[in-house]
Design an enzyme around this catalytic site. Structure first.
Site, PDB file in Angstrom:
ATOM      1  N   ASP A   1      61.344  34.293 133.628  1.00 20.46           N
ATOM      2  CA  ASP A   1      62.764  34.293 133.979  1.00 20.46           C
ATOM      3  C   ASP A   1      62.917  33.816 135.412  1.00 20.46           C
ATOM      4  OD1 ASP A   1      65.414  34.949 134.631  1.00 20.46           O
ATOM      5  OD2 ASP A   1      65.406  36.714 133.345  1.00 20.46           O
TER       6      ASP A   1
ATOM      7  N   HIS B   1      65.369  33.250 131.147  1.00 19.79           N
ATOM      8  CA  HIS B   1      66.465  34.211 131.222  1.00 19.79           C
ATOM      9  C   HIS B   1      67.247  34.271 129.909  1.00 19.79           C
ATOM     10  CE1 HIS B   1      69.140  36.831 133.377  1.00 19.79           C
ATOM     11  NE2 HIS B   1      70.198  36.063 133.132  1.00 19.79           N
TER      12      HIS B   1
ATOM     13  N   TRP C   1      76.680  36.619 132.963  1.00 22.30           N
ATOM     14  CA  TRP C   1      77.474  35.736 133.839  1.00 22.30           C
ATOM     15  C   TRP C   1      76.896  34.336 133.743  1.00 22.30           C
ATOM     16  CZ3 TRP C   1      75.865  32.725 137.934  1.00 22.30           C
ATOM     17  CH2 TRP C   1      76.820  32.304 138.858  1.00 22.30           C
TER      18      TRP C   1
ATOM     19  N   SER D   1      71.760  40.597 131.323  1.00 19.53           N
ATOM     20  CA  SER D   1      71.904  40.095 132.692  1.00 19.53           C
ATOM     21  C   SER D   1      72.935  40.919 133.454  1.00 19.53           C
ATOM     22  CB  SER D   1      72.258  38.611 132.666  1.00 19.53           C
ATOM     23  OG  SER D   1      72.122  38.031 133.938  1.00 19.53           O
ATOM     24  N   MET D   2      74.049  40.322 133.869  1.00 18.05           N
ATOM     25  CA  MET D   2      75.075  41.074 134.571  1.00 18.05           C
ATOM     26  C   MET D   2      75.546  42.271 133.752  1.00 18.05           C
ATOM     27  SD  MET D   2      78.772  39.841 136.023  1.00 18.05           S
ATOM     28  CE  MET D   2      79.773  41.065 136.881  1.00 18.05           C
TER      29      MET D   2
END
Length: 287
Positions: A229, A258, A34, A100-101
């Site tokens: 991150d 990240h 995202w 991530s998402m």
């Protein structure tokens, strides 16, 4: 452009997911983070197919050139969209990679659809196991952090996205791991998402508990996280994964932010190739 149909919206309109399919061989499916789209995997799409892998990357509903329905940004629906991709392309023995998402989609798909068609899973900078701080999740992130993000996006989503990109890649006054061009590219991807999708998905990854989902996973698993991150802090995510995915291999990238699919692209590509091909990653001092 190539599209996969993933059901219909409340008005009966087809929901289409934009995707790319590169190379031949063992399939790897890349699920983006995202608020980007599948183009974020630029360096992986350019390298993994050179190593006997068929690489599929698709754009989540609401983002990029995929359909932008008003609803459907919960993880059950997103996991069903992933199922539509695997079924439509008839992929077997897949290595699922969630960034991530996207790590949440991997976890929810594996529990909701019994891990069908999947041989291995990879969680990269993932939001799993559960980000939100609650009474039974005291190591999570305070709800006020997500409420502040939401308000900023409602006030000025584009301003938020520009600032967000700097933390995403670890850019600061003294550190410039990516160029301004990369920041602009990432901003442009995020700006293509709809307001509803951006807000809905932020709520989903902030509030969804994946702990039980992870405990259903029995296939080989790899967890990769950068120890610097700032977007999904390692102490809230990567460091806690072995509590619920005990058999996973855990690899940390020293000093990585990240967005390590850019900043650590060569290292990540090597680890993804090794794991997809052999189910292991090299152990060396280059991390």
């Amino acid at each position: 452009m190539s599209y996969i149909k993933a059901g219909q919206d409340a008005n009966g309109n087809d929901i289409k997911l934009h995707y790319t399919d590169q190379g031949t061989g063992q399939p790897v499916v890349l699920i983006h983070g995202w608020p980007q789209n599948h183009e974020a995997w630029n360096y992986q799409l350019g390298e993994l197919p050179k190593h006997g892998l068929r690489v599929v990357a698709y754009t989540r509903r609401g983002f990029g050139n995929s359909s932008k329905p008003f609803e459907g940004y919960d993880y059950d629906t997103l996991a069903d969209d992933l199922k539509a991709v695997l079924d439509e392309l008839d992929l077997q023995n897949v290595t699922l990679v969630g960034f991530s998402m996207g790590g949440g989609e991997v976890a929810r798909y594996m529990s909701r659809h019994g891990g069908a068609r999947v041989a291995k899973v990879v969680f990269v900078s993932a939001v799993t196991p559960f980000l939100l701080k609650t009474d039974d999740n005291p190591d999570g992130v305070d709800k006020s952090v997500f409420e502040d993000m939401t308000q900023q996006m409602k006030d000025d989503r584009f301003g938020f996205l520009q600032a967000f990109g700097k933390d995403f890649y670890g850019v600061s006054t003294l550190s410039h791991p990516v160029s301004q061009a990369v920041l602009d590219w990432s901003f442009n991807m995020g700006s293509l998402g709809s307001q509803q999708a951006t807000l809905g998905c932020a709520k989903a990854f902030a509030e969804t508990d994946f702990r039980r989902d992870l405990e259903t996973i029995s296939v080989p698993a790899l967890v990769i996280h950068g120890d610097d991150d700032k977007t999904v802090p390692i102490k809230n995510s990567g460091d806690r994964m072995n509590q619920h995915l005990k058999h996973a291999t855990y690899v940390t990238y020293d000093g990585a932010p990240h967005g390590l699919f850019i900043t650590e692209k060569d290292k990540l590509n090597r680890d993804l190739i090794d794991f997809a091909v052999s189910g292991t990653v090299r152990s060396d001092d280059n991390r």
